[in-house]
Structure formats: structure tokens, C-alpha cells
Design an enzyme around this catalytic site. Structure first.
Site, PDB file in Angstrom:
ATOM      1  N   ASN A 133    -130.441  13.551 -22.199  1.00  0.00           N
ATOM      2  CA  ASN A 133    -129.832  14.484 -23.159  1.00  0.00           C
ATOM      3  C   ASN A 133    -130.549  14.570 -24.495  1.00  0.00           C
ATOM      4  O   ASN A 133    -130.629  15.632 -25.090  1.00  0.00           O
ATOM      5  CB  ASN A 133    -128.372  14.091 -23.407  1.00  0.00           C
ATOM      6  CG  ASN A 133    -127.706  14.986 -24.439  1.00  0.00           C
ATOM      7  OD1 ASN A 133    -127.571  16.184 -24.223  1.00  0.00           O
ATOM      8  ND2 ASN A 133    -127.327  14.419 -25.592  1.00  0.00           N
ATOM      9  N   ASP A 187    -131.417  17.257 -29.481  1.00  0.00           N
ATOM     10  CA  ASP A 187    -130.826  17.554 -28.188  1.00  0.00           C
ATOM     11  C   ASP A 187    -131.816  18.347 -27.333  1.00  0.00           C
ATOM     12  O   ASP A 187    -132.128  19.494 -27.633  1.00  0.00           O
ATOM     13  CB  ASP A 187    -129.546  18.366 -28.431  1.00  0.00           C
ATOM     14  CG  ASP A 187    -128.587  18.310 -27.272  1.00  0.00           C
ATOM     15  OD1 ASP A 187    -127.921  17.270 -27.121  1.00  0.00           O
ATOM     16  OD2 ASP A 187    -128.520  19.292 -26.509  1.00  0.00           O
ATOM     17  N   ASP A 218    -126.924   8.790 -18.525  1.00  0.00           N
ATOM     18  CA  ASP A 218    -126.089   8.743 -19.730  1.00  0.00           C
ATOM     19  C   ASP A 218    -125.722  10.154 -20.216  1.00  0.00           C
ATOM     20  O   ASP A 218    -126.465  11.109 -19.996  1.00  0.00           O
ATOM     21  CB  ASP A 218    -126.891   8.007 -20.815  1.00  0.00           C
ATOM     22  CG  ASP A 218    -126.089   7.769 -22.069  1.00  0.00           C
ATOM     23  OD1 ASP A 218    -125.084   7.044 -21.993  1.00  0.00           O
ATOM     24  OD2 ASP A 218    -126.459   8.306 -23.126  1.00  0.00           O
ATOM     25  N   GLU A 242    -122.726   9.435 -16.032  1.00  0.00           N
ATOM     26  CA  GLU A 242    -121.646   9.039 -16.938  1.00  0.00           C
ATOM     27  C   GLU A 242    -121.013  10.287 -17.553  1.00  0.00           C
ATOM     28  O   GLU A 242    -121.624  10.949 -18.384  1.00  0.00           O
ATOM     29  CB  GLU A 242    -122.177   8.151 -18.070  1.00  0.00           C
ATOM     30  CG  GLU A 242    -121.091   7.746 -19.051  1.00  0.00           C
ATOM     31  CD  GLU A 242    -121.521   7.759 -20.522  1.00  0.00           C
ATOM     32  OE1 GLU A 242    -120.856   7.112 -21.333  1.00  0.00           O
ATOM     33  OE2 GLU A 242    -122.509   8.453 -20.867  1.00  0.00           O
ATOM     34  N   GLY A 246    -111.393  11.364 -19.051  1.00  0.00           N
ATOM     35  CA  GLY A 246    -110.351  10.954 -18.124  1.00  0.00           C
ATOM     36  C   GLY A 246    -109.780  12.072 -17.263  1.00  0.00           C
ATOM     37  O   GLY A 246    -109.092  11.803 -16.283  1.00  0.00           O
TER      38      GLY A 246
END
Ligand SMILES: *[C@@H]1O[C@H](CO)[C@@H](O)[C@H](O)[C@H]1NC(C)=O
Ligand SMILES: *[C@@H]1O[C@H](CO)[C@@H](O)[C@H](O)[C@H]1NC(C)=O
Ligand SMILES: *[C@@H]1O[C@H](CO)[C@@H](O)[C@H](O)[C@H]1NC(C)=O
Ligand SMILES: *[C@@H]1O[C@H](CO)[C@@H](O)[C@H](O)[C@H]1NC(C)=O
Ligand SMILES: *[C@@H]1O[C@H](CO)[C@@H](O)[C@H](O)[C@H]1NC(C)=O
Length: 530
Positions: A133, A187, A218, A242, A246
Site C-alpha cells: 500500500n 500511497d 498488510d 489483513e 469486523g
């Protein structure tokens, strides 16, 4: 001609070295935070003040020397911190400034290849953390010296600066920058085909140059989704992303882009239920969100990375030291669907809070292999590894490391079913293994639980492999289990244990018979770690 042959052999080796999703499904992963695992000098009294946010001295060499600590707990893969070169003091590895150089604090390219070779010789896989990223620069976004970012050394390789203000806005998440004025994180413009091409070339090199078997990716939610399928194809190995969120529908949708994601939806349910003793139905709902709901569902629950601690979140024992609660959470993770991940220090019952407090140096434990959770983790891995090989004994084959694998094993393919539950207990089945979990804690008095829906063979004997207690199956295929000190209980039919060292008789010179139906207490049927 000779060159041609060599190239052909090399490419063949390359192909069969690559570990794919089916190879990874049977694995369990131990997460190493490289700076905090082991030092080259083996010093276990070296100080490490986590509050300082500085290097403490862990290395790839130190890790290589301590691989048996991990292997003897039964793990079959190791995930390490990002390996790329970093800005000063970035001991965690998430602030890279040069994609093609390694972090010299962790060692040399030779050290890393040596670590990979040592893992492979033990039948274990190497998973490396990567950060597609962003790059990093220690300063404000408008002060970046782009020449310092070696491969991507020009502002046109990055999105123009904007801070992420609204984390609910996907465009902002993907196109704006993480970081602040202490640490700018330019970025990478991953949706630009030319830049994506550069990243694909890089990852192909990274994997083959260091003999990597799998990737942990990541900050996935900060990268455009379409970037990932070609990137993971170029890597040629298993990819686990990752997505720290939730919400099931949001997180699981990324499994369309890559083999696996870390199961954050389940992580939150596990901690609510076992750490905070919320209603067990919470976990039932979380399981169903993945496997039973079209809208929120996951593509393949058996490939998700399941965990309840990592380097970003407070540890389980920071909330409760109850040994039964953590054992229940660990049994749920290690014997459920998915690829279980244990973060270094869990096995030593470390209790640190949020980042950076959860990044304690493992060497402070003296690598204690007799601590209760070390032995318990070894036992759970022993159970899982044994059942996988038992379950697949007809379809077994060996991979390039000579390690038995079982891509299509019934146990691994069996999706966990909830058989029964109350507010404090849950009964689960995954193939040959039935588990009874409880949130009543270690202080709760003993009681008898009548199982429901276990469907054991009538007339068989069943063992709780954690306590080595034996139970006779009732006329209706159930057992009455003794819930002691809050459980958990892990039940398998006696036949399944054949060929394992689980619940073998410690007395009597290697005889493996079981006599009568008896409960533990005499210490005769001690569980064996591996
Ligand atoms: C380990 O590190 C501590 C603290 O830096 C030092 O005092 C000690 O001498 C070291 N031990 C060895 C065996 O090098
Ligand atoms: C999301 O962020 C982008 C870029 O900042 C902005 O143009 C857009 O209006 C935002 N969308 C919403 C729904 O707020
Ligand atoms: C939880 O973490 C915080 C921050 O590290 C620490 O101050 C506290 O002592 C920890 N709690 C326990 C029980 O260790
Ligand atoms: C290892 O753990 C056991 C059990 O908690 C403890 O009795 C022992 O003292 C520990 N050993 C070391 C070297 O810390
Ligand atoms: C637990 O959840 C179930 C299902 O939502 C509910 O019926 C029950 O009343 C809850 N029990 C407690 C003690 O909160």
C-alpha cells in the site's frame, strides 16, 4: 545448451517450490515479530522497553537458532515481520523506503535464505509480511524527498496527498494516505497499470529470491481490490490479506481477490465471548455469517487465518488471566475451520495492552517450554496434526519438502457445525473432532454435561484428549462429559488416536492399552505434547 537446461531446471524448481492454498490449508502458523523473538547472540536478559518504540535486537539468525522452540509446539509455518529496508527505528517493519533492499537490522540476504532453508528442512513454511500500500518517509507529506524511495522515486508513482478522514469512505481509504507529519506514508498508485506491473515484478522477485512460501499482506483495505489477483498470481504463492474490520460482508468480500484473509470478524466474536464472557450465541452468529449467509459469506472458511492475538491488539491476558477462558479460546481457534495463527508470547501468557505494549520481547520468557500454555498449544497442534494425517491416510501424498500434506482430507474439508449451545456453552463438530466450549471460567464447579448431536458410534469409547478421560457412548450416540474447571473438552473416538502419542499410557513401558472406564486424577493418563 547448458544455460538452457539450467534455466529449465531452475524454472521447474521454482514451480514446485511454490506453496498454494491447498498446501497451506493443513498448516498452523506461528507469528514471529522479528525484532522481538530472538537475538543472534541468544541473550535472554537483553532489555527491551516496548514503550521506547526502538529496535530491541531480534534477528533472522536468532530466529533460525530457536526454530525448535516453534517446531516442538507443533507449528508447521512461521510468519515473520516485513523484510524490506526501513526508515530509522522502524523495528516493526511497516515503514519501508526501499523495496529491493532488506532490513539490515534483521540480517543479510544470506541469513534470510538460511532461515528459509532451515524451515524447509524441518518441513515448515515461511510466510513473509509485505506492504504493497505505501512507502514511508520520516516527515510531513509535503517535505518528502522522493529520491529516498528508491524504486518508486517520483511523486507520480503515488496518489496526490490527502489524509484519510472518513474511514467509512472506501475511495478515501484507497486513495488517501495513512500516516501523519511524523511519518508520511506515500500511497502507491496501485490502480495505474504501469505501477501495478512494477509491483508484480517486485513480488515475483521477492518470493523467488528468498524462497518464500506464502505472503501476509498488510493494509489490504487501503489498496484497490483489482490490484490483488494479478499481484498474487505474480507472487505464485498463498496470499493472506489483513483486512482489519469486523464487518463480515466487508472483510470476507476480499477473499474473492486472494486465497485468504485474516478472520477479523471472528476475532472480535472470540474476544467478546471468551475474554468478556458475552453470550455464546455471539460466536454462533459469527460462524454463521461466514458459512451460512449469502450476503456476508466467505468463499472458503477453511483457508481463513484464525487468531485472537497479534502485534496490533491488546492481548487476551490483558483482560483476563483465567486459564480456562484462554484455553477455550485456543481450542476454538486451533480446532475450528481455518488456518490457526498463534502470535509469539501467547504460549507464555503475555499480558501486554494495545500496540506497542503487546510487542514484548519473547526472550524474556527464557523460551520456557514447560509453561502451561506452551504445553497446551503443543497438545492442540498434536491433536490437529494427528487428525489431519489420520483423516487423509488414504489420500496422502508428500510435498517438495517431504512433508505429508492432504489437500482433500475429510477433516480439513469438513465445515464446523454448531451442534448445541446455551449462553455459556457450545458443542461443535469438525469431522472426527467434537469440542465442548465453556465461558464459565476456571473457578466454576465440576458438573456433568449431556452432549447433543455428537452422533458417536454406539458401543464405542470416546476420549477427552485434553484430560485423557474415557467415556462410553450411550445408546443414542451421546456421552455425559465431566466439565471440570471450566473446560474445554475435546472428544474423539478411541480408534482415531491409533498411531498417535495422545493419551498413551505413561506407566508400564510403552504398552498402549486402556483399562476400564476411568476418570483422571491418578496422573496415569497424562496428555503428551509433541
Ligand atoms: C546480555 O545483555 C545484558 C544487557 O545488555 C548484559 O548485561 C549481559 O552481559 C548479556 N549477556 C551475555 C551472555 O552476553
Ligand atoms: C468519499 O471521498 C471522496 C474523496 O475524498 C469524495 O470525493 C467523495 O465525495 C466521498 N464520498 C462520500 C459518500 O462521502
Ligand atoms: C494491560 O496493558 C496495559 C498497557 O500495557 C498495562 O498497563 C496493564 O498492566 C496490562 N494489564 C495486565 C493485567 O497486565
Ligand atoms: C517455566 O515455567 C514453569 C511453569 O510455569 C515454571 O515453574 C518455571 O520456573 C519456568 N522456568 C523458567 C526458566 O522461567
Ligand atoms: C443468550 O442468547 C440467546 C440467543 O440470542 C438468548 O435467547 C438468551 O436469552 C441469551 N442469554 C443470556 C443469559 O443473555
Amino acid at each position: 545448451m547448458r544455460i538452457l537446461i539450467t534455466a529449465a531446471v531452475a524454472s521447474l524448481l521454482q514451480t514446485c517450490l511454490a506453496a498454494n492454498a491447498a498446501d497451506w490449508r493443513s498448516r498452523t502458523i506461528y507469528q514471529v515479530f522479528t525484532d522481538r523473538f530472538a537475538r543472534t547472540d541468544g541473550n535472554t536478559t537483553a532489555p527491551c522497553n516496548v514503550a521506547n518504540n526502538l529496535y530491541c535486537g531480534g534477528t533472522w539468525k536468532g530466529l533460525e537458532k530457536k526454530l525448535d522452540y516453534i517446531k516442538n509446539m507443533g507449528f508447521t509455518a512461521v510468519w515473520i515481520s516485513p523484510i524490506t529496508a526501513q526508515v530509522a527505528n522502524a523495528y516493526h517493519g511497516y515503514y519501508q523506503n526501499d523495496l529491493y533492499s532488506l532490513n539490515p537490522n534483521f540480517g543479510t540476504a544470506h541469513d534470510l535464505r538460511s532461515l528459509a532453508a532451515a524451515l524447509h528442512s524441518k518441513g515448515m513454511y515461511l510466510m513473509v509480511d509485505i506492504v504493497p500500500n505505501h512507502m514511508a518517509f520520516a516527515g510531513c507529506p509535503d517535505k518528502i524527498d522522493y529520491r529516498r524511495l528508491k524504486t518508486l522515486n517520483h511523486p507520480d508513482k503515488f496518489h496526490s496527498y490527502c489524509p484519510i478522514k472518513d474511514t467509512g469512505n472506501q475511495t478515501e481509504l484507497e486513495d488517501c494516505w495513512l500516516g501523519d507529519c511524523n511519518m508520511a506514508m506515500p500511497d502507491i498508485k496501485t490502480e495505474d497499470p504501469q505501477i501495478a506491473g512494477k509491483m508484480n515484478t517486485w513480488i515475483k522477485w521477492l518470493v523467488s529470491a528468498h524462497n518464500i512460501d506464502g505472503l501476509r499482506i498488510d493494509s489490504v483495505k487501503n489498496v484497490n481490490k483489482a490490484f490483488f489477483p494479478p499481484f498474487c498470481r505474480a507472487a505464485g504463492v498463498f496470499c493472506m490479506g489483513e483486512v482489519s474490520e469486523g464487518r463480515a460482508d466487508y472483510t470476507y468480500s476480499y477473499q474473492e481477490q486472494m486465497d485468504s484473509v485474516l478472520d477479523y470478524p471472528l476475532y472480535y466474536a472470540i474476544t467478546r465471548v471468551f475474554q468478556q464472557k458475552s453470550n455464546m450465541s455471539d460466536l454462533v452468529v459469527a460462524l454463521a455469517a461466514c458459512t451460512e449467509n449469502q450476503e456476508t459469506g466467505c468463499k472458503d472458511s477453511t483457508l481463513l487465518g484464525t487468531f485472537f492475538e497479534n502485534h496490533d491488539n491488546l492481548r487476551f491476558a490483558n483482560v483476563t488471566q483465567d486459564l480456562s477462558l484462554v484455553k477455550n479460546a485456543l481450542a476454538f481457534t486451533m480446532l475450528g475451520d481455518g488456518i490457526p495463527i498463534v502470535y509469539q508470547g501467547q504460549e507464555q501468557h503475555f499480558a501486554g495492552g494495545d500496540d506497542p505494549w503487546c510487542r514484548e520481547a519473547l526472550w524474556s520468557s527464557q523460551f520456557n517450554t514447560t509453561s502451561p500454555l506452551y504445553k497446551y498449544t503443543a497438545l492442540l497442534n498434536n491433536i490437529r496434526n494427528h487428525v489431519i494425517s489420520h483423516s487423509s491416510s488414504s489420500s496422502r501424498h508428500r510435498n517438495h519438502h517431504g512433508y505429508a500434506v492432504s489437500g482433500s482430507a475429510p477433516y480439513l474439508a469438513y465445515q464446523t457445525r454448531v451442534l448445541a449451545y446455551t449462553a455459556t456453552e457450545m458443542q461443535l463438530r469438525k469431522g472426527e473432532v467434537r469440542t465442548v466450549l465453556s465461558t464459565q471460567g476456571e473457578q466454576s464447579p465440576s458438573w456433568t454435561l449431556k452432549t447433543q448431536g455428537m452422533e458417536f458410534d454406539t458401543g464405542k469409547t470416546v476420549l477427552d484428549v485434553l484430560s485423557c478421560t474415557r467415556y462410553a457412548v450411550n445408546w443414542n450416540g451421546e456421552v455425559d462429559v465431566n466439565m471440570r474447571a471450566g473446560g474445554p473438552v475435546v472428544l474423539v473416538e478411541e480408534d482415531v488416536l491409533r498411531g498417535s502419542d495422545l493419551c498413551t499410557c505413561e506407566r508400564g513401558g510403552g504398552s498402549r492399552g486402556y483399562v476400564g472406564i476411568e476418570t483422571v486424577g491418578g496422573g496415569e493418563w497424562g496428555p503428551h505434547g509433541s
